[in-house]
Design an enzyme around this catalytic site. Structure first.
Site: not given
Ligand code: ITT
Length: 215
Positions: A12-13, A15, A73
């Site tokens: 749901r992210n 980015g 993740d």
């Molecule tokens: P989904 O679970 O729906 O995929 P989420 O944002 O909750 O979305 P995660 O649980 O994997 O995803 O959390 C990953 C977090 O780590 C994300 O929200 C960012 O804050 C950070 N993150 C991961 N990859 C990143 C990137 O390439 N650049 C910056 N921050 C990142």
């Protein structure tokens, strides 16, 4: 172009979704987002590792939607903070916080810290509705900057300094970040054996029974 094989990106992210769409841009699959379907329940990301959470998200989406699903993740692991925020990266400053709130909280926690080593980690899970999954993982090392810099990307990008290019992730274009990032590297591993992945998916998808009604 529509390809016969569809993969749902189980995130749901926004980015992440944008990066993943670019990373899979030239590959022979049709990409769908969760938004292409009606509302589906949220998965609880209560695993202790990136691996567990990636599998949870991918297998849940695959089961509910009936398509192969790919979940990512990921998170930021900071050495001086004993690995925090780690699997809690998305919720580090509470559930209603913004990316900027999380970056600021991290900078505050790192105030006066001389050891600023950090790494982004990423685990990809590709699952089919019957349960099996493939996993790819990668990490990217850097440092926590002293202040926010740059406006591209998402999450902790403005505070993650990548020394080889002498800039933060948020000062890079998406293409530049995808070449060296944790996500870019994990996708590279997947893409290096993409033919095998497609065969695996096809072999593990439940067969659509064709039946005709007879009187
Ligand atoms: P989904 O679970 O729906 O995929 P989420 O944002 O909750 O979305 P995660 O649980 O994997 O995803 O959390 C990953 C977090 O780590 C994300 O929200 C960012 O804050 C950070 N993150 C991961 N990859 C990143 C990137 O390439 N650049 C910056 N921050 C990142």
């Amino acid at each position: 172009m529509q390809h016969p094989l569809t993969i749902v990106i189980a995130t749901r992210n926004k980015g992440k979704t944008a990066e993943i769409r670019q990373l899979l841009g030239n590959y022979p699959v049709t990409i769908k987002n969760l938004d292409d379907f009606g509302p589906i329940p949220e998965v609880e990301e209560d695993g202790e590792t990136f691996d567990e959470n990636a599998y949870k998200k991918a297998s849940f989406a695959a089961r509910i939607l009936g398509y192969p699903a790919l979940a990512d993740d990921s998170g930021l692991v900071v050495e001086a903070l004993d690995g925090a925020p780690g699997v809690h990266s998305a919720r580090y400053a509470g559930t209603d916080a913004t990316d900027t709130d999380r970056c600021n909280k991290l900078l505050k926690a790192m105030k006066n810290q001389t050891n600023r080593k950090a790494a982004f980690e990423c685990v990809l899970s590709i699952a089919v509705p019957t349960g099996p999954a493939l996993t790819y993982e990668a990490r990217c090392e850097g440092f926590i900057s002293q202040e926010l810099a740059g406006t591209s990307g998402f999450g902790y990008d403005p505070v993650f300094f990548y020394p080889a290019l002498n800039k933060t992730f948020a000062q890079m274009s998406r293409a530049e970040k995808n070449k060296i990032s944790h996500r870019g590297k994990a996708f590279q591993e997947l893409k290096d054996e993409f033919d095998k992945v497609l065969t695996w998916i096809t072999q593990n998808m439940p067969r659509q029974e064709k039946f005709t009604c007879s009187e």
